[in-house]
Scaffold this motif. Structure first.
Motif, PDB file in Angstrom:
ATOM      1  N   LEU A   1       5.481 -36.310 -11.897  1.00 58.65           N
ATOM      2  CA  LEU A   1       6.080 -37.633 -12.064  1.00 58.65           C
ATOM      3  C   LEU A   1       6.114 -38.437 -10.764  1.00 58.65           C
TER       4      LEU A   1
ATOM      5  N   ARG B   1      15.042 -34.155 -16.696  1.00 59.60           N
ATOM      6  CA  ARG B   1      13.692 -34.719 -16.572  1.00 59.60           C
ATOM      7  C   ARG B   1      13.504 -35.879 -17.549  1.00 59.60           C
ATOM      8  N   SER B   2      14.109 -35.778 -18.730  1.00 59.72           N
ATOM      9  CA  SER B   2      14.019 -36.866 -19.702  1.00 59.72           C
ATOM     10  C   SER B   2      14.706 -38.130 -19.186  1.00 59.72           C
TER      11      SER B   2
ATOM     12  N   GLU C   1      12.270 -39.686 -16.785  1.00 61.23           N
ATOM     13  CA  GLU C   1      11.164 -40.298 -17.515  1.00 61.23           C
ATOM     14  C   GLU C   1      11.595 -41.618 -18.150  1.00 61.23           C
TER      15      GLU C   1
END
Length: 213
Positions: free
Chosen positions: A63, A181-182, A185
């Motif tokens: 990312l 992590r979501s 994102e």
């Protein structure tokens, strides 16, 4: 492949966090606060990096290029804060849920009357409708005076991001790292991507060599 670690590092020999690696990719001076990324998105990345365990932190590496060049625009403080809060609000303890609801109410008010912000307003409203108890608690406080966009950017948006991350961590669920992590994102997706470099229209000169027979 870089190995990410928690916290701030004086130089690459001592390790690197998510945003320090972003500063390298951007060609900037070594820093965990590089100018290549919007401040709120960078805060989110640092907090996700530091609250993810050592093994799963390496899953964040792919990312890093996504935040380089995402400097944002006038609506980014609202868009990122709302995206992160709405992603987390159903998965955090009640105290954090109330804080996120308060921030979403302020964001909704700041979006009113701005057609370009209508998608963000709808996103905030959908999240608020999913937590009526938290909204009722905020309403009982009587905090109905809208705040300025400057105050939202300085105080409210960073608090929303922090409460979202802390709320996810506090639950202690087995999938905490995936949920963190979501959040990152969601924040990346809410921040405008950099404009692609223009393709040069200059036609290269022809070779001065002899023409073929």
């Amino acid at each position: 492949m870089p190995v990410l670690s928690r916290g701030k590092h004086r130089n690459p020999r001592r390790g690197a966090c998510f945003m320090e690696m972003a500063s390298v990719l951007a060609g900037e001076r070594w820093s965990d606060h590089p100018s290549c990324t919007h401040p709120l998105l960078a805060q989110l990345a640092r907090q996700v990096n530091d609250n993810t365990n050592d093994a799963d932190r390496q899953h964040l590496v792919h990312l890093i290029p996504s935040v380089v060049g995402r400097r944002g625009d006038a609506d980014t403080w609202l868009a990122v804060a709302v995206a992160v809060a709405t992603t987390a609000i159903l998965d955090v303890p009640e105290t954090r849920q109330r804080a996120l609801a308060g921030g979403l109410l302020q964001a909704e008010r700041l979006c009113a009357g701005h057609p370009g912000r209508e998608p963000v307003r709808r996103q905030a409203r959908a999240a608020l409708d999913s937590v009526p108890g938290a909204v009722a608690w905020v309403d009982q406080l009587g905090l109905r005076n809208p705040i300025s966009e400057k105050t939202f950017a300085r105080l409210c948006a960073p608090t929303m991001v922090r409460c979202a991350v802390e709320g996810v961590v506090t639950t202690g669920r087995p999938d905490t790292d995936r949920r963190l992590r979501s959040l990152l994102e969601a924040g990346i997706a809410a921040c405008p991507a950099p404009e692609p470099e223009p393709v040069s229209s200059v036609v290269p000169p022809r070779s001065s060599g002899a023409r073929p027979a």
